[in-house]
Design a protein around this motif. Structure first.
Motif, PDB file in Angstrom:
ATOM      1  N   MET A   1       4.043-114.272 -39.830  1.00  0.00           N
ATOM      2  CA  MET A   1       2.984-113.029 -39.841  1.00  0.00           C
ATOM      3  C   MET A   1       3.426-112.105 -38.849  1.00  0.00           C
ATOM      4  O   MET A   1       3.048-110.818 -39.194  1.00  0.00           O
ATOM      5  CB  MET A   1       1.611-113.650 -39.547  1.00  0.00           C
TER       6      MET A   1
ATOM      7  N   LEU B   1       5.333-109.628 -40.902  1.00  0.00           N
ATOM      8  CA  LEU B   1       4.907-109.225 -41.934  1.00  0.00           C
ATOM      9  C   LEU B   1       3.531-108.366 -41.754  1.00  0.00           C
ATOM     10  O   LEU B   1       3.420-107.198 -42.437  1.00  0.00           O
ATOM     11  CB  LEU B   1       4.206-110.402 -42.824  1.00  0.00           C
ATOM     12  N   SER B   2       2.878-108.595 -40.813  1.00  0.00           N
ATOM     13  CA  SER B   2       1.734-107.715 -40.639  1.00  0.00           C
ATOM     14  C   SER B   2       1.431-107.354 -39.082  1.00  0.00           C
ATOM     15  O   SER B   2       0.493-106.609 -38.831  1.00  0.00           O
ATOM     16  CB  SER B   2       0.405-108.635 -41.043  1.00  0.00           C
TER      17      SER B   2
ATOM     18  N   SER C   1       0.330-111.915 -35.301  1.00  0.00           N
ATOM     19  CA  SER C   1       0.949-113.101 -34.805  1.00  0.00           C
ATOM     20  C   SER C   1       0.039-114.098 -34.161  1.00  0.00           C
ATOM     21  O   SER C   1       0.283-115.279 -34.441  1.00  0.00           O
ATOM     22  CB  SER C   1       2.234-112.915 -33.802  1.00  0.00           C
TER      23      SER C   1
ATOM     24  N   LEU D   1       3.610-120.308 -38.758  1.00  0.00           N
ATOM     25  CA  LEU D   1       2.662-119.424 -39.472  1.00  0.00           C
ATOM     26  C   LEU D   1       2.395-117.886 -38.639  1.00  0.00           C
ATOM     27  O   LEU D   1       2.640-116.951 -39.059  1.00  0.00           O
ATOM     28  CB  LEU D   1       1.330-120.031 -39.691  1.00  0.00           C
TER      29      LEU D   1
ATOM     30  N   GLY E   1       9.830-114.606 -41.784  1.00  0.00           N
ATOM     31  CA  GLY E   1       9.009-113.564 -41.950  1.00  0.00           C
ATOM     32  C   GLY E   1       9.616-112.360 -42.419  1.00  0.00           C
ATOM     33  O   GLY E   1       9.503-111.643 -43.252  1.00  0.00           O
TER      34      GLY E   1
ATOM     35  N   PHE F   1      -1.026-110.531 -50.073  1.00  0.00           N
ATOM     36  CA  PHE F   1      -1.137-111.376 -48.952  1.00  0.00           C
ATOM     37  C   PHE F   1      -2.394-110.954 -48.211  1.00  0.00           C
ATOM     38  O   PHE F   1      -3.023-111.972 -47.681  1.00  0.00           O
ATOM     39  CB  PHE F   1       0.155-110.768 -48.303  1.00  0.00           C
ATOM     40  N   LYS F   2      -2.598-109.709 -48.126  1.00  0.00           N
ATOM     41  CA  LYS F   2      -4.006-109.491 -47.160  1.00  0.00           C
ATOM     42  C   LYS F   2      -5.096-109.938 -48.083  1.00  0.00           C
ATOM     43  O   LYS F   2      -6.071-110.159 -47.047  1.00  0.00           O
ATOM     44  CB  LYS F   2      -3.976-107.899 -46.965  1.00  0.00           C
TER      45      LYS F   2
ATOM     46  N   LEU G   1      -5.329-113.635 -47.378  1.00  0.00           N
ATOM     47  CA  LEU G   1      -5.565-114.145 -46.042  1.00  0.00           C
ATOM     48  C   LEU G   1      -6.777-113.513 -45.494  1.00  0.00           C
ATOM     49  O   LEU G   1      -7.650-114.150 -44.616  1.00  0.00           O
ATOM     50  CB  LEU G   1      -4.341-113.624 -44.940  1.00  0.00           C
TER      51      LEU G   1
END
Length: 255
Positions: A146, A149-150, A153, A142, A92, A104-105, A108
């Motif tokens: 995340m 990235l964001s 988690s 995954l 990530g 991405f947002k 998802l």
């Protein structure tokens, strides 16, 4: 130009309010600090600062939750998730400068809204028994991807634990301990990379002080929840996370 003092004051109050709300949500659910905080911070906190504070606040909240809600490690369930995250976190981190955050947002967020809304509308969820520990490790990967990235988690493990049919305490133990390990590793990587700096210490102090009491109160609420209420609460939080992602992405793309 340096920011106006009024803007800085508003940002600090918003930072404190978002941390308090997110601490309560995390205390109840065992995850979701970043998504609850970001839904508030997006309206006035610098995105780079918010990203660091989301990881830091989530870590402090998890430490409070672990001390307040002791559900054991459930190591036989936990280790594949943690092993997967060990691969996911550096992946990530490498993907971070290459990924379009808005797309991405959108993807998802749309998946979370559709899938979790359908699960809420279903009286009895099918229990996923296939895949074994390998599937758990992929979900952990995954979650690890995340995290940098964001900061979200816990989303993938939370959804997977629900589909696995874990008991309330198993669900909480996996999420709580997974997030503790992943957020600690992610925050260490932020410090190592220089994204979390010494000049962030005042904001970190505000976030930590703001979330402790709400997190303790949220943990108290959790202990009185029925398994069904906890499961539905997790699904509603995931729907909320999806809506928040969609709103943030559309707002950024519009402006």
């Amino acid at each position: 130009m340096p920011p106006e003092s009024g803007d800085m004051t508003f940002e600090l109050w918003l930072l404190a309010f978002g941390a308090a709300v997110a601490g309560l949500v995390q205390g109840i659910s065992g995850f979701a600090f970043a998504m609850a905080a970001m839904a508030i911070w997006v309206w006035g906190v610098d995105p780079q600062l918010a990203a660091v504070m989301a990881v830091f606040g989530g870590l402090i909240g998890q430490i409070v939750s672990v001390l307040r809600v002791r559900r054991g490690w459930h190591g036989s369930l936990l280790w594949p998730f943690v092993l997967g995250s060990a691969v996911g976190i550096p992946l990530g981190t490498r993907l971070l400068p290459l990924l379009d955050p808005n797309r991405f947002k959108l993807v998802l967020g749309g998946m979370l809204v559709v899938c979790c809304s359908a699960m809420l509308a279903t009286a009895k969820l099918p229990k996923v028994t296939t895949g074994g520990r390998w599937a758990d490790a992929v979900v952990g990967l995954l979650g690890g991807v995340m995290a940098p990235l964001s900061g979200f988690s816990g989303l993938a493990p939370a959804l997977w634990a629900t589909l696995r049919g874990y008991t309330k305490d198993e669900h909480r133990a996996v999420l709580q301990n997974f997030n503790l390990v992943v957020l600690a590793a992610t925050f260490a990587s932020l410090v190592w990379s220089g994204r979390a700096r010494a000049d962030h210490l005042p904001q970190m102090g505000i976030v930590a002080a703001s979330l402790v009491v709400p997190s303790l109160y949220g943990s108290k609420i959790y202990t009185g929840m029925s398994p069904a209420a906890f499961k539905n609460g997790v699904l509603w939080l995931l729907v909320f996370a999806g809506v928040t992602m969609l709103a943030a992405a559309l707002r950024n793309m519009a402006f």
